[in-house]
Design a protein around this motif. Structure first.
Motif, short mmCIF file in Angstrom:
data_model
loop_
_atom_site.label_atom_id
_atom_site.label_comp_id
_atom_site.label_asym_id
_atom_site.label_seq_id
_atom_site.Cartn_x
_atom_site.Cartn_y
_atom_site.Cartn_z
N UNK A 109 0.84 -1.20 0.00
CA UNK A 109 0.00 0.00 0.00
C UNK A 109 0.87 1.25 0.00
N UNK A 110 1.86 1.28 0.88
CA UNK A 110 2.69 2.48 0.96
C UNK A 110 3.63 2.62 -0.23
N UNK A 111 3.90 1.54 -0.91
CA UNK A 111 4.67 1.61 -2.16
C UNK A 111 3.79 2.18 -3.28
N UNK A 112 2.57 1.69 -3.37
CA UNK A 112 1.67 2.08 -4.46
C UNK A 112 0.99 3.43 -4.24
N UNK A 113 0.95 3.89 -3.01
CA UNK A 113 0.33 5.18 -2.69
C UNK A 113 1.34 6.05 -1.92
N UNK A 114 2.38 6.53 -2.59
CA UNK A 114 3.40 7.32 -1.89
C UNK A 114 2.84 8.60 -1.25
N UNK A 115 1.70 9.06 -1.75
CA UNK A 115 1.10 10.26 -1.15
C UNK A 115 0.64 10.00 0.28
N UNK A 116 0.48 8.73 0.67
CA UNK A 116 0.10 8.44 2.05
C UNK A 116 1.20 8.85 3.02
N UNK A 117 2.46 8.72 2.58
CA UNK A 117 3.58 9.18 3.42
C UNK A 117 3.46 10.68 3.66
N UNK A 118 3.16 11.41 2.58
CA UNK A 118 3.04 12.87 2.69
C UNK A 118 1.87 13.26 3.59
N UNK A 119 0.76 12.55 3.46
CA UNK A 119 -0.45 12.89 4.22
C UNK A 119 -0.38 12.45 5.67
N UNK A 120 0.14 11.23 5.91
CA UNK A 120 0.01 10.66 7.24
C UNK A 120 1.32 10.28 7.91
N UNK A 121 2.42 10.20 7.15
CA UNK A 121 3.72 9.88 7.71
C UNK A 121 3.79 8.50 8.36
N UNK A 122 4.77 8.33 9.24
CA UNK A 122 4.98 7.05 9.92
C UNK A 122 3.77 6.68 10.79
N UNK A 126 -18.44 -2.11 7.91
CA UNK A 126 -19.28 -0.91 7.89
C UNK A 126 -18.76 0.11 8.91
N UNK A 127 -18.44 -0.36 10.11
CA UNK A 127 -17.89 0.52 11.14
C UNK A 127 -16.55 1.10 10.67
N UNK A 128 -15.67 0.24 10.15
CA UNK A 128 -14.36 0.67 9.67
C UNK A 128 -14.50 1.75 8.61
N UNK A 129 -15.38 1.55 7.67
CA UNK A 129 -15.60 2.51 6.60
C UNK A 129 -16.04 3.85 7.17
N UNK A 141 -10.75 11.04 6.50
CA UNK A 141 -10.31 11.39 5.14
C UNK A 141 -9.53 10.26 4.46
N UNK A 142 -9.86 9.02 4.82
CA UNK A 142 -9.34 7.85 4.12
C UNK A 142 -10.54 7.25 3.39
N UNK A 143 -10.52 7.30 2.09
CA UNK A 143 -11.68 6.91 1.30
C UNK A 143 -11.95 5.41 1.28
N UNK A 144 -13.18 5.09 0.94
CA UNK A 144 -13.61 3.69 0.81
C UNK A 144 -12.74 2.94 -0.19
N UNK A 145 -12.29 3.63 -1.24
CA UNK A 145 -11.47 2.97 -2.26
C UNK A 145 -10.21 2.36 -1.67
N UNK A 146 -9.64 3.00 -0.66
CA UNK A 146 -8.43 2.45 -0.05
C UNK A 146 -8.74 1.20 0.78
N UNK A 147 -9.91 1.16 1.40
CA UNK A 147 -10.32 -0.04 2.13
C UNK A 147 -10.54 -1.18 1.14
#
Length: 121
Positions: A17-30, A64-67, A74-80
């Motif tokens: 996930x973190x390889x394919x979505x490098x913007x997650x590092x920018x948004x959320x970091x470690x 459903x709860x997780x979503x 601000x983590x979209x359903x598509x990422x789940x």
């Protein structure tokens, strides 16, 4: 599922996930990566409980709860959906000790994906 099997799946999913979505590092970091790892352990724990109960409804309720929690953060359903698809792929290609448990996990994940897809349309 053995602990070593669970650890492998979680590590692989989070790394992908973190390889394919490098913007997650920018948004959320470690911190975000740590939460993603924690979330994946929760996914597998809930799958195990659902399996032991023989209840896909339990896992769909968790999904459903997780979503609702993740979309509020601000983590979209598509990422789940992406996360669950990765779990399915990795499970399909894994040699889990209990092949029936593996089959049920995949079925429950697929049904949860169907639920998420109908919710996001």
């Amino acid at each position: 599922m053995k602990k070593v099997e669970q650890e492998f799946l979680v590590t692989q999913v989070v790394t992908e996930i973190y390889h394919d979505y490098p913007n997650l590092w920018e948004r959320f970091g470690q911190h975000g990566r740590d939460r993603t790892e924690e979330d994946n352990y929760h996914h597998l724990d809930h799958l195990k409980t659902a399996y032991e109960m023989g209840s896909v409804t339990f896992f769909i309720d968790y999904t459903e709860w997780l979503n609702s929690v993740l979309t509020a953060r601000d983590v979209g359903t598509a990422l789940i959906i992406d996360n669950y698809e990765r779990l399915i792929r990795l499970l399909e290609h894994s040699d889990l000790e209990d092949s029936y448990e593996k089959k049920v996990y995949i079925e429950f994940l697929q049904q949860a994906l169907d639920y998420l897809r109908t919710r996001s349309e």
